[in-house]
Design a protein around this motif. Structure first.
Motif, mmCIF file in Angstrom:
data_model
loop_
_atom_site.group_PDB
_atom_site.id
_atom_site.type_symbol
_atom_site.label_atom_id
_atom_site.label_comp_id
_atom_site.label_asym_id
_atom_site.label_seq_id
_atom_site.Cartn_x
_atom_site.Cartn_y
_atom_site.Cartn_z
ATOM 1 N N ALA A 1 0.848 -1.191 0.000
ATOM 2 C CA ALA A 1 0.000 0.000 0.000
ATOM 3 C C ALA A 1 0.882 1.240 0.000
ATOM 4 C CB ALA A 1 -0.920 0.008 1.217
ATOM 5 N N ALA A 2 0.304 2.338 -0.473
ATOM 6 C CA ALA A 2 1.022 3.623 -0.487
ATOM 7 C C ALA A 2 0.003 4.743 -0.412
ATOM 8 C CB ALA A 2 1.872 3.755 -1.744
ATOM 9 N N ARG A 3 0.348 5.750 0.365
ATOM 10 C CA ARG A 3 -0.515 6.932 0.444
ATOM 11 C C ARG A 3 0.359 8.168 0.568
ATOM 12 N NH1 ARG A 3 -1.301 8.954 5.619
ATOM 13 N NH2 ARG A 3 -0.376 7.651 7.279
ATOM 14 N N MET A 4 -0.253 9.313 0.397
ATOM 15 C CA MET A 4 0.493 10.559 0.373
ATOM 16 C C MET A 4 -0.099 11.546 1.372
ATOM 17 S SD MET A 4 0.455 13.403 -2.618
ATOM 18 C CE MET A 4 -1.213 13.744 -2.074
ATOM 19 N N THR A 5 0.762 12.286 2.058
ATOM 20 C CA THR A 5 0.325 13.417 2.885
ATOM 21 C C THR A 5 1.176 14.632 2.507
ATOM 22 O OG1 THR A 5 1.862 12.852 4.682
ATOM 23 C CG2 THR A 5 -0.367 11.920 4.801
ATOM 24 N N TYR A 6 0.659 15.796 2.793
ATOM 25 C CA TYR A 6 1.460 16.986 2.515
ATOM 26 C C TYR A 6 1.182 18.033 3.585
ATOM 27 C CZ TYR A 6 -2.773 19.115 0.572
ATOM 28 O OH TYR A 6 -4.037 19.603 0.401
ATOM 29 N N ASN A 7 2.193 18.825 3.852
ATOM 30 C CA ASN A 7 2.105 19.913 4.822
ATOM 31 C C ASN A 7 2.517 21.210 4.145
ATOM 32 O OD1 ASN A 7 1.425 18.261 7.119
ATOM 33 N ND2 ASN A 7 3.575 17.563 7.113
ATOM 34 N N ILE A 8 1.880 22.282 4.598
ATOM 35 C CA ILE A 8 2.237 23.603 4.082
ATOM 36 C C ILE A 8 3.457 24.102 4.859
ATOM 37 C CG2 ILE A 8 1.483 25.979 3.709
ATOM 38 C CD1 ILE A 8 0.069 23.894 1.978
ATOM 39 N N VAL A 9 4.475 24.465 4.148
ATOM 40 C CA VAL A 9 5.698 25.021 4.748
ATOM 41 C C VAL A 9 5.969 26.358 4.071
ATOM 42 C CG1 VAL A 9 6.643 22.747 5.321
ATOM 43 C CG2 VAL A 9 7.123 23.751 3.073
ATOM 44 N N PRO A 10 6.868 27.122 4.682
ATOM 45 C CA PRO A 10 7.130 28.444 4.078
ATOM 46 C C PRO A 10 7.530 28.368 2.604
ATOM 47 C CG PRO A 10 8.077 28.323 6.261
ATOM 48 C CD PRO A 10 7.570 26.956 5.956
ATOM 49 N N GLU A 11 8.219 27.312 2.251
ATOM 50 C CA GLU A 11 8.664 27.215 0.864
ATOM 51 C C GLU A 11 7.547 26.753 -0.086
ATOM 52 O OE1 GLU A 11 10.066 25.754 3.406
ATOM 53 O OE2 GLU A 11 11.946 26.864 3.678
ATOM 54 N N GLY A 12 6.426 26.301 0.479
ATOM 55 C CA GLY A 12 5.336 25.801 -0.352
ATOM 56 C C GLY A 12 4.642 24.632 0.313
ATOM 57 N N ALA A 13 4.785 23.431 -0.266
ATOM 58 C CA ALA A 13 4.155 22.230 0.291
ATOM 59 C C ALA A 13 5.201 21.123 0.388
ATOM 60 C CB ALA A 13 2.991 21.774 -0.580
ATOM 61 N N GLN A 14 5.135 20.405 1.511
ATOM 62 C CA GLN A 14 6.038 19.261 1.713
ATOM 63 C C GLN A 14 5.223 17.981 1.533
ATOM 64 O OE1 GLN A 14 7.342 18.216 5.749
ATOM 65 N NE2 GLN A 14 9.452 18.300 4.951
ATOM 66 N N ILE A 15 5.610 17.168 0.560
ATOM 67 C CA ILE A 15 4.882 15.938 0.242
ATOM 68 C C ILE A 15 5.630 14.751 0.823
ATOM 69 C CG2 ILE A 15 4.049 14.438 -1.615
ATOM 70 C CD1 ILE A 15 3.845 16.931 -3.374
ATOM 71 N N THR A 16 4.880 13.893 1.528
ATOM 72 C CA THR A 16 5.469 12.687 2.115
ATOM 73 C C THR A 16 4.693 11.473 1.620
ATOM 74 O OG1 THR A 16 6.052 13.923 4.119
ATOM 75 C CG2 THR A 16 6.093 11.494 4.251
ATOM 76 N N TYR A 17 5.419 10.466 1.165
ATOM 77 C CA TYR A 17 4.805 9.225 0.717
ATOM 78 C C TYR A 17 4.975 8.171 1.812
ATOM 79 C CZ TYR A 17 4.735 11.375 -3.911
ATOM 80 O OH TYR A 17 4.505 12.225 -4.969
ATOM 81 N N HIS A 18 3.860 7.581 2.242
ATOM 82 C CA HIS A 18 3.871 6.548 3.274
ATOM 83 C C HIS A 18 3.600 5.204 2.593
ATOM 84 C CE1 HIS A 18 3.502 9.734 6.394
ATOM 85 N NE2 HIS A 18 2.764 10.334 5.453
ATOM 86 N N VAL A 19 4.467 4.241 2.815
ATOM 87 C CA VAL A 19 4.340 2.948 2.133
ATOM 88 C C VAL A 19 4.366 1.797 3.134
ATOM 89 C CG1 VAL A 19 5.398 3.801 0.001
ATOM 90 C CG2 VAL A 19 6.837 2.747 1.750
#
Length: 241
Positions: A19-37
């Motif tokens: 399985a794999a899913r994605m989360t993202y957080n807003i940071v000053p530079e834009g968005a931080q994307i994290t993939y959870h597997v």
């Protein structure tokens, strides 16, 4: 969003992850994307059931997935396909690999469905006895269907010379993954009648009558009967073939 979805598809398509899913957080530079597997377990072994034509060791040897290495489901699927194709190359055309499971500890199990013939059914024969047809059939109930046996059965029945057409069908059996081997025949005319005559100075006019049947009593036996009439004499002869 489109790019991240394609990234998730690519991660899953690699075959190494359950399985794999994605989360993202807003940071000053834009968005931080994290993939959870969730990674597949380490391969422990391949367990097979249902195989009677070939040994488990012989089939396991066809697998390229290596024990101690993380399971790649793409590679595993290819290995199981190789096993299925091996059955088909040996003439077991109904064989399938099914019910594939992967346990958390890395043991992969699969069931070999070999395509068992539950019974034999004969249709279309009006004169020919069932036992006459059955003695030519090389397919055996309780065993997997083998294409060579199926072809030989049709050839032997055609060679009897008493059928215009012989067809094979497979019908679902009462048990799952079992089949009824159905032979349907169209009987050919097997009786013949001939009448002939002649003249000689000794016997005068003679008359000959011949009757023959290539499927006498429905047993695929040939019988010929001949009567000759000449003057005041009569003779009769018969012959079985």
């Amino acid at each position: 969003a489109e790019k991240t979805n394609k990234d998730l598809e690519a991660i899953l398509a690699s075959g190494y992850f359950q399985a794999a899913r994605m989360t993202y957080n807003i940071v000053p530079e834009g968005a931080q994307i994290t993939y959870h597997v969730i990674e597949n377990p380490v391969f422990k072994g391949l367990s097979l059931t249902g195989n009677t034509r070939f040994s488990t060791e012989e089939l396991q040897a066809m697998a390229t997935v290596t024990p101690g290495v993380i399971i790649n489901t793409n590679r595993l699927a290819n290995d199981l396909q190789v096993i299925e194709e091996y059955y088909k190359k040996q003439g077991y055309i109904l064989a399938r690999v099914t019910n594939i499971k992967m346990s958390p500890d890395g043991l992969v199990s699969a069931q070999i469905v070999e395509g068992i013939i539950e019974g034999i059914e004969i249709k279309g024969n009006k004169k020919t006895r069932d036992r006459t047809i059955r003695r030519e059939i090389r397919v055996k109930p309780g065993e997997p269907l083998q294409s060579v046996d199926a072809r030989n059965s049709i050839r032997r029945l055609n060679n009897l010379g008493i059928f215009e057409d012989v067809r094979m069908n497979l019908q679902p059996g009462r048990q799952p993954n079992e089949y009824v081997y159905q032979i349907e025949v169209a009987e050919a005319p097997t009786r013949s009648f001939s009448l002939g005559g002649g003249y000689s100075e000794d016997d005068g006019f003679t008359l000959g009558v011949e009757l023959s049947d290539k499927n006498f009593l429905g047993l695929a036996d040939t019988i010929r009967l001949r009567w000759e009439f000449g003057g005041e004499s009569e003779s009769r002869s018969s012959r079985w073939a």
